[in-house]
Design an enzyme around this catalytic site. Structure first.
Site, PDB file in Angstrom:
ATOM      1  N   LYS A 151      44.658  38.167  49.209  1.00  0.00           N
ATOM      2  CA  LYS A 151      44.451  39.552  49.320  1.00  0.00           C
ATOM      3  C   LYS A 151      45.011  40.239  50.477  1.00  0.00           C
ATOM      4  O   LYS A 151      45.995  40.940  50.560  1.00  0.00           O
ATOM      5  CB  LYS A 151      42.938  40.011  49.280  1.00  0.00           C
ATOM      6  N   ASP A 187      31.362  35.541  53.582  1.00  0.00           N
ATOM      7  CA  ASP A 187      32.596  35.589  52.621  1.00  0.00           C
ATOM      8  C   ASP A 187      33.341  36.970  53.072  1.00  0.00           C
ATOM      9  O   ASP A 187      32.857  37.923  52.869  1.00  0.00           O
ATOM     10  CB  ASP A 187      32.183  35.675  51.210  1.00  0.00           C
ATOM     11  N   TRP A 219      30.093  39.979  44.355  1.00  0.00           N
ATOM     12  CA  TRP A 219      30.604  38.819  44.917  1.00  0.00           C
ATOM     13  C   TRP A 219      29.336  38.040  45.603  1.00  0.00           C
ATOM     14  O   TRP A 219      29.537  36.810  45.671  1.00  0.00           O
ATOM     15  CB  TRP A 219      31.853  38.913  45.847  1.00  0.00           C
TER      16      TRP A 219
HETATM   17  N1  PMP Z   1      34.758  36.851  47.232  1.00  0.00           N
HETATM   18  C1  PMP Z   1      35.290  37.956  47.203  1.00  0.00           C
HETATM   19  C2  PMP Z   1      34.601  38.967  47.995  1.00  0.00           C
HETATM   20  C3  PMP Z   1      36.311  38.189  46.438  1.00  0.00           C
HETATM   21  O1  PMP Z   1      36.963  39.377  46.256  1.00  0.00           O
HETATM   22  C4  PMP Z   1      36.669  37.091  45.239  1.00  0.00           C
HETATM   23  C5  PMP Z   1      38.021  37.367  44.567  1.00  0.00           C
HETATM   24  N2  PMP Z   1      38.221  38.708  44.034  1.00  0.00           N
HETATM   25  C6  PMP Z   1      36.216  35.944  45.534  1.00  0.00           C
HETATM   26  C7  PMP Z   1      35.223  35.899  46.347  1.00  0.00           C
HETATM   27  C8  PMP Z   1      36.704  34.732  44.809  1.00  0.00           C
HETATM   28  O2  PMP Z   1      38.109  34.238  45.202  1.00  0.00           O
HETATM   29  P1  PMP Z   1      38.798  33.144  44.832  1.00  0.00           P
HETATM   30  O3  PMP Z   1      39.452  33.563  43.539  1.00  0.00           O
HETATM   31  O4  PMP Z   1      39.620  32.855  46.008  1.00  0.00           O
HETATM   32  O5  PMP Z   1      37.902  31.847  44.434  1.00  0.00           O
END
Ligand code: PMP
Length: 345
Positions: A182, A158, A101
């Protein structure tokens, strides 16, 4: 048989919050309309929006120097908006990459500006606009140790997979954000926080939906928000306040400890995260063979232990232990693991 959902996201939602939102929808106090069917400019909606922001301010323990937004587009939207709003011609930003990520955030930003991707904070460019970190890598099951020294630069994070799930000083950040699906409810909503001082340095006159200062000017209601996700977030945050964050953090720590203890008990399980970086919210491990992993997953499903398959890019097993997951789920998982290891180990 009890069934438990270990999904990494969209993840389990507190059943009490689901019941409350169901009651909201059944209730039609507004001339035959529920809260989902009224304008976001009405006092009834304004009250909910304000309450969610107040709840979040209290939970993050941040003061008036912090502005919170409830934006559409999930965390990925923020991967784009943050660099778009803060990086001007010739600017750069440091992106600390320790997993999927963090890398994704950096890649997205690199489509907008020149990015300095680093593995170690010591490599940070001191002239950069900010340092971006990922507090918890959802796929690898690793967390960035809070004690890691970081350079003196505006700090953006993030926090999608561990927001309000582990103790943290939120005042340390100039910007933090998380997708809600989450620990905070359901998808399509990002909780985004800014120190006002940092926010004031953002670019102006960008297309409105993607311009933080435009959202700010409109008091966070530039356009129609994700009413359903916010309605649910109201109940999720009410419950976090009712239960108490310290109780929750203690419970989350205990859930992770119980599972890691089982993983450390026998070499049959191979925990993937290095010991000092073990995530409290996403626990990842492998079995001796892929065939055993498949059998494990199949039998777990049959035993009511759902969504334990590791991310498609990583394989293996992953148990997500977010806020809504009860301790009984981890106890059931560990009992199942002991049984599996006894017959297959
Ligand atoms: N950052 C992290 C640490 C994640 O775990 C995720 C989703 N698994 C995201 C970003 C992306 O999130 P979204 O699907 O809400 O765009």
């Amino acid at each position: 048989m009890e069934a438990y959902n270990f999904c990494a996201g969209p993840a389990m939602i507190d059943p009490r919050a689901l019941a409350r939102v169901q009651a909201d929808l059944a209730n039609q106090p507004h001339l035959g309309a529920s809260l989902l069917e009224i304008s976001h400019r009405t006092p009834a909606y304004a009250e909910i929006h304000a309450r969610v922001l107040k709840n979040l301010h209290t939970l993050f323990n941040v003061g008036d120097d912090t502005t919170l937004f409830l934006l559409q587009g999930g965390a990925s939207g923020q991967f784009a908006m943050l660099p778009y709003n803060f990086l001007r011609e010739g600017d750069t930003a440091n992106y600390l990459v320790r997993g999927y990520w963090g890398e994704k955030a950096a890649q997205q930003a690199s489509r907008i500006a020149r990015i300095h991707m680093i593995e170690d904070p010591e490599e940070a460019d001191p002239s950069a606009r900010y340092l971006h970190i990922t507090t918890n890598e959802t796929i690898a099951g690793t967390r960035l140790p809070e004690s890691l020294p970081l350079p003196d630069l505006p700090l953006c994070a993030d926090m999608s997979s561990d927001i309000l799930a582990v103790p943290r000083n939120y005042n340390r950040f100039d910007c933090f954000y998380a997708g809600a699906q989450k620990n905070l409810g359901t998808a399509g909503l990002a909780v985004v926080a800014f120190k006002k001082e940092f926010l004031s340095q953002a670019r102006r006159n960008l297309p409105g939906a993607f311009c933080y200062l435009e959202h700010n000017k409109a008091n966070g209601l530039y356009h129609t928000p994700n009413l359903f996700a916010i309605l649910l977030l109201r109940h999720v945050t009410d419950l976090l306040l009712e239960d108490g964050l310290n109780t929750l953090y203690t419970r989350n720590a205990r859930k992770a400890e119980t599972l890691y203890k089982e993983l450390d008990r026998t070499p049959f399980w191979r925990a993937l995260a290095p010991i000092g970086e073990r995530s409290l919210t996403n626990v990842t491990w492998r079995l001796p063979t892929v065939a055993l992993e498949e059998e494990f997953l199949e039998k777990a499903e049959a035993a009511g232990l759902h969504a334990l398959r590791g991310h498609r890019s990583a394989g293996g097993i992953r148990a997500s232990l977010y806020n809504a997951l009860p301790e009984a789920a981890v106890d059931a998982l560990v009992a199942f693991m002991r049984d599996f290891e006894r017959t297959r180990g």
